[in-house]
Design a protein around this motif. Structure first.
Motif, mmCIF file in Angstrom:
data_model
loop_
_atom_site.group_PDB
_atom_site.id
_atom_site.type_symbol
_atom_site.label_atom_id
_atom_site.label_comp_id
_atom_site.label_asym_id
_atom_site.label_seq_id
_atom_site.Cartn_x
_atom_site.Cartn_y
_atom_site.Cartn_z
ATOM 1 N N VAL A 166 4.276 40.391 21.344
ATOM 2 C CA VAL A 166 2.825 40.601 21.308
ATOM 3 C C VAL A 166 2.562 42.021 20.818
ATOM 4 O O VAL A 166 2.962 42.988 21.454
ATOM 5 N N SER A 167 1.885 42.148 19.687
ATOM 6 C CA SER A 167 1.593 43.475 19.137
ATOM 7 C C SER A 167 0.370 44.079 19.831
ATOM 8 O O SER A 167 -0.426 43.373 20.462
ATOM 9 N N ALA A 168 0.228 45.391 19.680
ATOM 10 C CA ALA A 168 -0.940 46.076 20.235
ATOM 11 C C ALA A 168 -2.223 45.523 19.616
ATOM 12 O O ALA A 168 -3.218 45.315 20.308
ATOM 13 N N GLY A 169 -2.192 45.253 18.321
ATOM 14 C CA GLY A 169 -3.369 44.690 17.646
ATOM 15 C C GLY A 169 -3.715 43.304 18.164
ATOM 16 O O GLY A 169 -4.893 42.967 18.328
ATOM 17 N N GLU A 170 -2.692 42.502 18.427
ATOM 18 C CA GLU A 170 -2.925 41.156 18.956
ATOM 19 C C GLU A 170 -3.521 41.226 20.365
ATOM 20 O O GLU A 170 -4.451 40.489 20.701
ATOM 21 N N ALA A 171 -2.994 42.132 21.186
ATOM 22 C CA ALA A 171 -3.536 42.292 22.541
ATOM 23 C C ALA A 171 -4.980 42.778 22.484
ATOM 24 O O ALA A 171 -5.842 42.275 23.216
ATOM 25 N N ALA A 172 -5.259 43.738 21.605
ATOM 26 C CA ALA A 172 -6.631 44.243 21.468
ATOM 27 C C ALA A 172 -7.566 43.141 20.972
ATOM 28 O O ALA A 172 -8.694 43.010 21.460
ATOM 29 N N ALA A 173 -7.120 42.338 20.022
ATOM 30 C CA ALA A 173 -7.950 41.231 19.515
ATOM 31 C C ALA A 173 -8.209 40.199 20.608
ATOM 32 O O ALA A 173 -9.318 39.657 20.709
ATOM 33 N N THR A 174 -7.210 39.935 21.436
ATOM 34 C CA THR A 174 -7.396 39.006 22.550
ATOM 35 C C THR A 174 -8.480 39.522 23.487
ATOM 36 O O THR A 174 -9.365 38.770 23.911
ATOM 37 N N LEU A 183 -16.260 34.072 26.477
ATOM 38 C CA LEU A 183 -15.556 32.798 26.560
ATOM 39 C C LEU A 183 -16.346 31.661 25.918
ATOM 40 O O LEU A 183 -15.778 30.781 25.286
ATOM 41 N N GLY A 184 -17.670 31.676 26.082
ATOM 42 C CA GLY A 184 -18.485 30.604 25.495
ATOM 43 C C GLY A 184 -18.331 30.539 23.994
ATOM 44 O O GLY A 184 -18.095 29.464 23.421
ATOM 45 N N ASN A 185 -18.453 31.671 23.329
ATOM 46 C CA ASN A 185 -18.283 31.708 21.877
ATOM 47 C C ASN A 185 -16.857 31.342 21.482
ATOM 48 O O ASN A 185 -16.637 30.645 20.496
ATOM 49 N N LEU A 186 -15.894 31.831 22.239
ATOM 50 C CA LEU A 186 -14.497 31.554 21.931
ATOM 51 C C LEU A 186 -14.218 30.054 21.994
ATOM 52 O O LEU A 186 -13.552 29.501 21.126
ATOM 53 N N MET A 187 -14.768 29.391 23.005
ATOM 54 C CA MET A 187 -14.561 27.948 23.139
ATOM 55 C C MET A 187 -15.259 27.171 22.022
ATOM 56 O O MET A 187 -14.838 26.079 21.655
ATOM 57 N N ASP A 188 -16.302 27.764 21.460
ATOM 58 C CA ASP A 188 -17.004 27.138 20.334
ATOM 59 C C ASP A 188 -16.398 27.521 18.989
ATOM 60 O O ASP A 188 -16.949 27.203 17.937
ATOM 61 N N GLY A 189 -15.283 28.234 19.020
ATOM 62 C CA GLY A 189 -14.592 28.586 17.785
ATOM 63 C C GLY A 189 -15.086 29.852 17.118
ATOM 64 O O GLY A 189 -14.674 30.169 16.006
ATOM 65 N N ARG A 190 -15.974 30.597 17.763
ATOM 66 C CA ARG A 190 -16.481 31.856 17.183
ATOM 67 C C ARG A 190 -15.694 33.011 17.783
ATOM 68 O O ARG A 190 -15.722 33.240 18.982
ATOM 69 N N ARG A 191 -14.999 33.732 16.912
ATOM 70 C CA ARG A 191 -14.166 34.851 17.351
ATOM 71 C C ARG A 191 -14.703 36.159 16.801
ATOM 72 O O ARG A 191 -15.339 36.193 15.756
ATOM 73 N N TRP A 192 -14.364 37.249 17.491
ATOM 74 C CA TRP A 192 -14.694 38.573 17.006
ATOM 75 C C TRP A 192 -13.753 38.911 15.871
ATOM 76 O O TRP A 192 -12.586 38.527 15.868
ATOM 77 N N SER A 193 -14.256 39.632 14.864
ATOM 78 C CA SER A 193 -13.426 40.013 13.730
ATOM 79 C C SER A 193 -13.498 41.523 13.538
ATOM 80 O O SER A 193 -14.570 42.114 13.669
#
Length: 195
Positions: A166-174, A183-193
């Motif tokens: 697990v990279s630092a970038g991956e942890a930060a993105a999580t 969580l609501g947006n995440l479950m609907d497929g909308r992620r932060w970029s």
């Protein structure tokens, strides 16, 4: 000497670490270790303080306070996860070893955590005031959000450091997907970029 102590304490824990092992790794005599720090407890406390200061500095230095709120969170999280990944023994001392070492060590880590929570609280309050134009946000709510964010980041760093894939970038993105997108947006497929 502190580098050697952090390594030994991080790998073996406070109770299992020996002053002989620390002195040998540092390339000094055991009496010299005791000359600088009178006891194993004082040495461990010095390690906690040093690692705390380094982590706090990394997070503070990683955030541009003039950036947009989501960018500040991203930068702070990236700095946090990068630091914990680059200093796994230091993170182990702060995250697991100090907490299992007893009250004086838990209190030392608590000081660091309080400082990080205060920093995050100020960032959240400033971002919310800017977004909503409301100077009278509920301080309790903002502090609660900061506590939750810091706690979640600590738990995620523990996981990321136990799984070196697990990279630092991956942890930060999580964390961004969890904290910023929700969580609501995440479950609907909308992620932060990171844009």
């Amino acid at each position: 000497m502190l580098d050697a102590a952090v390594r030994v304490f991080g790998e073996r824990g406070y109770r299992a670490a020996s002053m002989d092992e620390i002195a040998e790794l540092a390339g000094v005599s055991k009496p010299l270790v005791y000359l600088y720090l009178n006891s194993k407890e004082e040495l461990f406390t010095a390690c906690i303080r040093r690692e705390s200061a380094a982590l706090i500095a990394a997070v503070r230095d990683g955030v541009r306070t003039d950036a947009a709120a989501d960018r500040q969170l991203w930068e702070g999280l990236t700095a946090f996860f990068t630091h914990t990944a680059e200093h796994p023994d230091g993170w182990a001392v702060l995250h697991s070893q100090a907490r299992s070492g007893g009250d004086p060590f838990v209190a030392e880590v608590g000081v660091m955590r309080d400082e990080i929570v205060a920093f995050v609280t100020a960032l959240i309050a400033a971002a919310a005031r800017e977004a909503h134009g409301d100077p009278e946000l509920a301080e309790r709510e903002v502090t609660g959000l900061a506590q939750a964010l810091v706690g979640a980041a600590e738990a995620l760093a523990g996981w990321a450091n136990s799984d070196r894939s697990v990279s630092a970038g991956e942890a930060a993105a999580t964390m961004m997907n969890f904290a910023w997108s929700g969580l609501g947006n995440l479950m609907d497929g909308r992620r932060w970029s990171a844009r």
